[in-house]
Design a protein around this motif. Structure first.
Motif, PDB file in Angstrom:
ATOM      1  N   THR A  53       0.724  -0.888  -0.045  1.00 13.86           N
ATOM      2  CA  THR A  53      -0.287  -0.251   0.461  1.00 13.86           C
ATOM      3  C   THR A  53       1.014   1.537  -0.074  1.00 13.86           C
ATOM      4  OG1 THR A  53      -0.137  -0.388   2.412  1.00 13.86           O
ATOM      5  CG2 THR A  53      -1.909  -1.056   1.240  1.00 13.86           C
ATOM      6  N   VAL A  57       0.984   4.545  -2.949  1.00 14.38           N
ATOM      7  CA  VAL A  57       0.477   5.882  -3.009  1.00 14.38           C
ATOM      8  C   VAL A  57       2.073   6.413  -3.536  1.00 14.38           C
ATOM      9  CG1 VAL A  57       0.745   7.552  -1.212  1.00 14.38           C
ATOM     10  CG2 VAL A  57      -0.269   5.347  -0.447  1.00 14.38           C
ATOM     11  N   VAL A 106      -1.599  22.926  -1.631  1.00 13.54           N
ATOM     12  CA  VAL A 106      -3.079  22.142  -1.444  1.00 13.54           C
ATOM     13  C   VAL A 106      -1.281  20.604  -1.264  1.00 13.54           C
ATOM     14  CG1 VAL A 106      -4.124  19.999  -1.457  1.00 13.54           C
ATOM     15  CG2 VAL A 106      -4.832  22.201  -1.807  1.00 13.54           C
ATOM     16  N   TRP A 109       2.147  22.417   0.106  1.00  8.31           N
ATOM     17  CA  TRP A 109       2.185  23.088   1.551  1.00  8.31           C
ATOM     18  C   TRP A 109       1.562  22.014   3.158  1.00  8.31           C
ATOM     19  CZ3 TRP A 109       4.518  25.458   5.460  1.00  8.31           C
ATOM     20  CH2 TRP A 109       3.212  25.611   6.529  1.00  8.31           C
ATOM     21  N   GLY A 110      -0.071  21.693   2.518  1.00  5.53           N
ATOM     22  CA  GLY A 110      -0.847  20.482   3.237  1.00  5.53           C
ATOM     23  C   GLY A 110      -0.196  19.744   3.053  1.00  5.53           C
ATOM     24  N   GLY A 111       0.478  18.690   2.337  1.00  9.80           N
ATOM     25  CA  GLY A 111       1.081  17.865   2.690  1.00  9.80           C
ATOM     26  C   GLY A 111       2.239  17.870   3.012  1.00  9.80           C
ATOM     27  N   CYS A 113       2.946  19.932   6.087  1.00 12.14           N
ATOM     28  CA  CYS A 113       2.542  20.337   7.377  1.00 12.14           C
ATOM     29  C   CYS A 113       1.512  18.466   7.801  1.00 12.14           C
ATOM     30  CB  CYS A 113       1.049  20.700   6.976  1.00 12.14           C
ATOM     31  SG  CYS A 113       1.993  22.439   6.284  1.00 12.14           S
ATOM     32  N   LEU A 114       1.424  17.747   6.423  1.00 14.85           N
ATOM     33  CA  LEU A 114       0.911  16.682   7.002  1.00 14.85           C
ATOM     34  C   LEU A 114       2.128  15.345   7.379  1.00 14.85           C
ATOM     35  CD1 LEU A 114      -1.430  14.613   7.027  1.00 14.85           C
ATOM     36  CD2 LEU A 114      -1.036  13.759   4.335  1.00 14.85           C
ATOM     37  N   GLU A 117       3.965  16.926  10.916  1.00 17.20           N
ATOM     38  CA  GLU A 117       2.950  16.118  12.126  1.00 17.20           C
ATOM     39  C   GLU A 117       3.139  15.134  12.043  1.00 17.20           C
ATOM     40  OE1 GLU A 117      -1.756  17.391  12.268  1.00 17.20           O
ATOM     41  OE2 GLU A 117      -1.504  15.267  12.350  1.00 17.20           O
ATOM     42  N   ARG A 118       2.433  14.140  10.602  1.00 12.41           N
ATOM     43  CA  ARG A 118       2.837  12.659  11.313  1.00 12.41           C
ATOM     44  C   ARG A 118       4.260  12.692  12.207  1.00 12.41           C
ATOM     45  NH1 ARG A 118      -2.450  11.171   9.901  1.00 12.41           N
ATOM     46  NH2 ARG A 118      -3.044  13.040  10.237  1.00 12.41           N
ATOM     47  N   ARG A 133       5.215   6.970   9.763  1.00 12.64           N
ATOM     48  CA  ARG A 133       3.803   6.938   8.785  1.00 12.64           C
ATOM     49  C   ARG A 133       4.212   8.473   8.258  1.00 12.64           C
ATOM     50  NH1 ARG A 133       0.049   3.842   8.765  1.00 12.64           N
ATOM     51  NH2 ARG A 133      -1.308   4.574   7.593  1.00 12.64           N
ATOM     52  N   VAL A 136       4.895   7.819   4.087  1.00 14.83           N
ATOM     53  CA  VAL A 136       3.975   7.500   3.324  1.00 14.83           C
ATOM     54  C   VAL A 136       3.329   8.510   2.391  1.00 14.83           C
ATOM     55  CG1 VAL A 136       2.239   6.273   2.641  1.00 14.83           C
ATOM     56  CG2 VAL A 136       3.520   5.204   4.358  1.00 14.83           C
ATOM     57  N   TYR A 137       3.449   9.312   2.910  1.00 17.98           N
ATOM     58  CA  TYR A 137       2.302  10.847   3.260  1.00 17.98           C
ATOM     59  C   TYR A 137       3.719  12.049   2.320  1.00 17.98           C
ATOM     60  CZ  TYR A 137      -1.557   8.421   5.892  1.00 17.98           C
ATOM     61  OH  TYR A 137      -2.071   8.801   5.610  1.00 17.98           O
ATOM     62  N   VAL A 140       2.946  13.509  -1.008  1.00 15.94           N
ATOM     63  CA  VAL A 140       1.884  14.548  -1.502  1.00 15.94           C
ATOM     64  C   VAL A 140       2.625  15.008  -2.051  1.00 15.94           C
ATOM     65  CG1 VAL A 140       0.079  15.187  -1.233  1.00 15.94           C
ATOM     66  CG2 VAL A 140       0.512  13.275  -0.339  1.00 15.94           C
TER      67      VAL A 140
END
Lengths: 173, 457
Positions: A53, A57, A106, A109-111, A113-114, A117-118, A133, A136-137, A140
């Motif tokens: 998985t 991604v 998104v 910048w959003g990715g 931050c994500l 945070e993770r 984790r 993985v993100y 983005v």
């Protein structure tokens, strides 16, 4: 004429292509290994599913950037084709600005931050040797950077009014 | 309806009209709507939903089926299936038309892609049919419609996409549910061929003889076995749909080797002598030629997969917003206010989907409209699996209609004709598909009987 932008996009495309080719092959081998380990070795390796998985991604987001580069994403071009050439060109400029805005805001910048945070929360992917984790993100924002570069390249083409697509450029090499 | 929902629709439709890639259109619209909602850190929320929507093991079946389909297209499978269909049906009056339909059903089933069926089969069949006196526009229209049956006959990627967004739908159940409807569409297309063949006096081929038929069966066996392994494996609980798809990949990878083996055997039997050319040299040359195609096949797979996955990711973000705002419930209330007669509601939904299908490609249409319509029909007592089949059968028609019809465009380019000329030949086939759609919609057991029999529901 080769501008710096086209040289950069060509090099990036080659790299991305190699990564996607390897990752798709790895995906298939990984899942087949899962089946093999279950039926032949008697117990399934725990890491095959989370690795699959995670790879999915990455493959999807990087491949998505590549597909943006050669304009193979699905769209509805019917109405745009009804416009006259000048309006169509203006529309192309607007669309690229739109996509640049979205991917910077998104995806990058959003990715980012994500991911931050993770990583800070210390979450890991279950069964994948403690891989955080956040990684993985990470696909983005990276995909967002690539899409932005491709969109800027297409924007400059639209501004210059060039008809050649990036794809045709590639074939000339 | 809340202002955020209106914003979602306005931004989405504007993006679509401007030819923004649909995946981005969905994501941008969702982002704007959530922003208007006043959520904190919207950027992060949308980024997360998109990535999280892709991070799913069942969805992995999609790249694998795409890869298997690409391998089969390159591996010479279409021709073996065509030979088999030709021995079975080619000797009937208008035989090549049935051969075309049956090949599309078999190939489309195995590869799960209508586009692959059109280019692989149309590329062979349309010129062949033209040579035997069939009208080019008729053959093109036929190939275009027949290829869509592969989306209903399992394994099929669009069903995996549907199962990803529809609640309580297992991939195994919807695979089984598609079998009979797919056959119904195929039979109705053949019925159109029958009528047109009689009026146009299309001739029959020769009966090939039982020996040739058996030979073609043997040659098609490696390809047909694949359906058995994939479907049997899933139904028998031996492996998940994703694993079955991975098995299909490795199997498809070795299909050229199987064909080569059969060739060696038949050569040896035929000559009654030892195979003269060095078998090893031959094997090396052929495997090199096959392996050299791999990077391109993998890259093509990666891109096609990414196009579908980004759509899914964006749709998952939108689905989250829709649910948060309870939009499906509102639409459901409104629709049920018009009528609580299931027949009327289903006709309305089908009509909406038919219109949507002429503009939107199948995957985005399924992803966008499933979360909206599914709660309505479930309230009316329809099973989600049945609705999935209705939706796919409906959107198949849209693939064959202008202004946006992927299959129609591809068919016209393969058949070397124009949309304007094919359109008239398409009319009887549209009628057949519409009749099939009505049958599938209003006879639930057509879809539900097989999965119930196999205890998948």
């Amino acid at each position: 004429m080769l501008t710096l932008l086209t040289i950069i996009t060509r090099i990036l495309t080659r790299i991305l292509e190699c990564v996607v080719i390897l990752a798709v092959a790895m995906l298939a081998i990984d899942v087949l290994w899962g089946v093999f380990s279950r039926y032949v070795l008697g117990n399934q390796s725990t890491w095959t599913e989370p690795l699959a998985t995670t790879l999915l991604v990455w493959v999807s987001l990087l491949g998505g950037a590549l597909a943006y580069g050669d304009r193979s994403h699905l769209g509805v071009d019917y109405f745009v084709n009804l416009l006259d050439p000048d309006a169509r060109r203006l529309n192309r400029v607007l669309v690229q600005l739109f996509v640049i805005g979205f991917s910077l805001l998104v995806m990058v910048w959003g990715g980012w931050c994500l991911v931050a945070e993770r990583l800070a929360s210390g979450q890991i992917v279950q069964g994948l040797f403690g891989l955080p984790r956040g990684y993985v993100y990470l696909a983005v924002p990276i995909s967002g950077v690539f899409i932005t570069i491709y969109a800027v390249a297409q924007l400059s083409q639209a501004l210059k009014g060039e008809k050649t697509t990036f794809d045709q450029d590639l074939q000339e090499v | 309806m809340e202002v955020e929902a209106v914003l979602l629709i306005v931004v989405f439709v504007t993006c679509l009209l401007m030819d923004v890639p649909i995946a981005f259109a969905i994501a941008v619209a969702t982002f704007t709507a959530i922003l208007a909602l006043g959520e904190v850190s919207t950027e992060q929320q949308v980024a997360w939903k998109m990535a999280e929507g892709i991070e799913s093991f069942p969805l992995l079946a999609i790249p694998f089926f795409i890869l298997a389909g690409n391998l089969m297209g390159e591996g010479g499978m279409a021709k073996r299936l065509m030979n088999l269909a030709s021995s079975l049906l080619g000797w009937l009056p208008g035989g090549l038309a049935y051969v075309n339909t049956l090949t599309c059903m078999l190939f489309g089933s195995i590869s799960g892609s209508a586009a692959a069926a059109i280019s692989s089969i149309g590329g062979f069949m349309i010129p062949e049919m033209k040579q035997r006196g069939y009208h080019k526009d008729f053959s093109t229209a036929l190939t275009t419609t027949a290829a869509t049956t592969g989306l209903l006959i399992p394994p099929s990627n669009i069903m995996i996409v549907y199962a990803a967004v529809a609640e309580s739908t297992s991939v195994a159940a919807i695979f089984m549910a598609g079998v009979l409807p797919g056959i119904v569409v195929g039979l109705l297309i053949m019925a159109v061929c029958l009528i047109l063949s009689i009026t146009a006096k299309y001739g029959a081929g020769d009966w090939p003889g039982i020996k040739q038929l058996l030979r073609d069966v043997v040659w098609a066996t490696p390809s047909l076995l694949l359906i058995l392994i994939v479907i049997g494996g899933i139904l028998g609980g031996i492996f998940s749909a994703t694993e079955a798809a991975a098995i299909a990949v490795i199997y498809a990878f070795f299909i050229p080797a199987m064909h080569w083996g059969l060739e060696c055997i038949s050569q040896a039997l035929h000559d009654k002598t030892l195979y003269e050319i060095s078998i090893i040299d031959d094997a090396v040359v052929r495997s090199r030629a096959w392996l050299i195609k791999m990077p391109d096949i993998l890259l093509k797979t990666g891109k096609t997969n990414a196009i579908v996955m980004l759509l899914i990711g964006a749709s998952q973000a939108m689905g989250w917003f829709l649910n948060f705002e309870q939009i499906p419930q509102q639409i459901s209330t409104r629709l049920l206010a018009i009528s609580d007669n299931p027949i009327v509601i289903l006709l309305i939904i089908n009509l909406v989907l038919l219109v949507v299908g002429t503009f939107l490609d199948m995957t985005p249409a399924v992803l966008i409209f499933t979360p909206i319509f599914l709660p309505v029909v479930v309230k009316l007592g329809m099973h989600p699996v049945h609705f999935g089949i209705v939706m796919i059968a409906n959107l198949c028609i849209g693939l064959c209609t202008p202004p946006v019809g992927t299959c129609l465009f591809l068919g016209c380019s393969v058949g070397n004709t124009t949309i304007a000329r094919v359109s008239r030949s398409m009319l009887p086939f549209y009628l057949a598909m519409l009749i099939a759609l009505l049958l599938i919609t209003f006879i639930p057991s057509l879809a539900m009987w097989l999965p119930a029999l196999l205890e998948q529901i």
